[in-house]
Design a protein around this motif. Structure first.
Motif: not given
Lengths: 391, 151
Positions: B124, B129, B148
């Motif tokens: 990420s 994320v 998310l």
């Protein structure tokens, strides 16, 4: 009224003469040929044999309904056979198409889940507000597509009302089958308050489905997951879900129907059944009781599989909203006081005509849906017997 | 009046046979009409939502879906994004790709996917994320879903 007169069982009210029954069966012979073959005759010998046997089975039962006047007796044979055939044909179809009866996340993303009518009440609010269907299926052009099932349900609801539950539903025959195993019910006195339970379940699943945007009945409460497709047990949550499915199936579809002689899942739990009851309001067919003939023996209310008759409704000469038009009360009434009826006509109008006009659409749906399942299962079984494999 | 009502009731009852035939024989046609008329789609929580970007790699393509945060009314904080690679038969053994998922050019995460074993790894670049939800071998493509969480 003397006991002798009350107990004397009169001949079935609307039994047809053999020739008349045969003539009235002819339209069904043509229609069922279309429904079962989908317009083309199969090329494989096994399929031809299965189609022929299914055709004889369906039309034989239809003829017997007319000839004997006993609708429930022969409908029940069909309905139970179709439900067990559904398990065989559906399971085999899943194994053939998907390779497994287990539903995994890839199947969900691929839209590979066949849509069933039990989901319909849960998708309405999200469909109205978000224009999306909260079910991992496919809208069109696939086995049990979402739109295809909705059209089938809409048509059957207009034509039959809650007759769907005794003529079209491919699950109902399971608890009906088990409910007929025990000649004399162990528990016969069931509090009518329980008939509110399906409405409570309906309210609960409609609200939770809208809030979570997922079909909560399918995820947590559907007993039929036990015999159709089920989620892979990959976590504690899926383990709990599986335990719930199996427990509900054994309790509501097997054990309680056996000991009560009633369709407990359909009458006291199924939220779709409650939802479908509303369609009886606008459906043209109903069941009526001729008060002049009724002797208040209450055989009908004690025998009704879905708790759709009580003393008050009998006094009013009507069934309750939950009536599935299975015809059992018509069959068992010793005074022929109960009959299929067309709303807007007199209760004393021809019972024969009303019954026949109901039976055509009811049996068209039954043949197309249940007959298709019987045919599918028969092909699989014949293949298994002759080749050692269902596929 | 009663006779007229009765005659009308019989007509409607006869009509029900034709309703049954129409629903069964015209089912496919009516279903397509129903879908067109209502404009409904399958929920993005199942399909992954609309594809908003396609990246062509020559022999295969990367399809980036829109982030899904949908609720009944409005959006929620937690959601996911789905990335697909297709066609299945033309995918390389290893896929390594940076993905921008919030509609700007910033790379939000990096995916390493082994198409043979269906094992994926997420790196990420964006605090929104969170993690890899799963990697899936579908009928005609491979897909991953990434969790998310909007701040």
């Amino acid at each position: 009224m003397s006991n002798g007169l009350m107990n004397r069982v009169l001949p079935a009210p609307a039994a047809f003469q053999p020739l008349k029954a045969l003539l009235c069966t002819i339209p069904m012979l043509l229609l069922s040929a279309m429904m079962l073959s989908h317009g083309s005759f199969p090329t494989e010998p096994l399929q031809r044999i299965a189609l022929g046997l299914t055709y004889i089975f369906c039309n034989g039962l239809f003829f017997l309904m007319l000839y004997t006047g006993k609708v429930h007796r022969y409908r029940s044979v069909f309905f139970i056979t179709a439900a067990f055939a559904f398990i065989i044909s559906f399971g085999a179809n899943l194994l053939e198409v998907r390779g497994s009866m287990v539903l995994n996340e890839a199947n969900i993303i691929d839209g590979d889940t066949p849509f069933c009518h039990l989901v319909i009440p849960m998708v309405i609010i999200p469909a109205a507000l978000t224009k999306t269907i909260i079910f991992p299926g496919t809208l069109l052009n696939r086995f049990a597509s979402i739109a295809g099932m909705v059209v089938l349900w809409l048509g059957a609801s207009v034509a039959l009302g809650r007759g769907w539950c005794s003529w079209v539903c491919f699950y109902g025959g399971l608890d009906e089958g088990f409910s007929r195993l025990c000649k004399k019910p162990v528990i016969s006195d069931i509090d009518t308050k329980w008939t509110y339970l399906p409405w409570a379940v309906l309210l609960g699943i409609v609200l939770t489905s809208a809030l979570t945007l997922s079909p909560t009945y399918c995820e947590w409460l559907c007993p039929f997951k036990t015999v159709t497709e089920f989620g892979a047990i990959t976590s504690f949550k899926t383990l709990i879900q599986t335990v719930i499915f199996v427990t509900l199936f054994l309790a509501l579809v097997v054990v309680l129907p056996i000991i009560t002689g009633r369709r407990i899942q359909c009458g006291l739990f199924c939220p779709f059944a409650a939802f479908q009851s509303v369609t009886n309001k606008f459906n043209i067919f109903d069941i009526r009781i001729d008060r002049e003939k009724c002797v208040d023996c209450n055989r009908c209310s004690k025998g009704c599989p879905t708790f759709s008759l009580d003393e008050a409704s009998i006094r009013e000469g009507k069934t309750l909203l939950s009536c599935t038009k299975c015809g059992k009360c018509v069959d068992i009434c010793p005074r022929q006081a109960i009959r299929f009826h067309i709303k807007g006509t007199s209760v004393s109008a021809s019972a024969e005509s009303a019954r026949l006009l109901f039976l055509y659409p009811a049996f068209i749906f039954a043949t197309a849906v249940g007959g298709g399942m019987v045919y599918g299962a028969m092909v699989r079984v014949l293949k298994l017997v002759t080749t050692g494999s269902m596929f | 009046m009663i006779r007229l009502k009765g005659a009308f009731a019989y007509m409607v009852a006869v009509l029900m046979t034709f309703v049954a035939l129409a629903a069964l024989m015209g089912g496919t046609f009516l279903a397509a009409k129903l879908v067109n008329a209502t404009g409904v789609k399958v929920s993005p929580w199942y399909t992954g939502g609309e594809v908003v970007q396609t990246i062509d790699h020559g022999s295969y393509r990367t399809l980036i879906h829109r982030p899904v945060f949908d609720t009944l009314v409005g959006q929620k904080k937690d959601g996911f994004i789905q990335i697909d690679w297709e066609p299945l038969g033309a995918l390389p053994e290893k896929i390594s790709e940076d993905i921008a998922c919030f509609g700007n050019s910033n790379k939000d995460f990096h995916i390493n996917l082994d198409t043979k074993t269906n094992v994926a790894e997420l790196t990420s670049y964006n605090p929104e994320v969170i993690s890899l939800a799963g990697s899936y071998k579908l009928k005609e493509r491979m897909a991953v879903r990434v969790v998310l969480c909007r701040e």
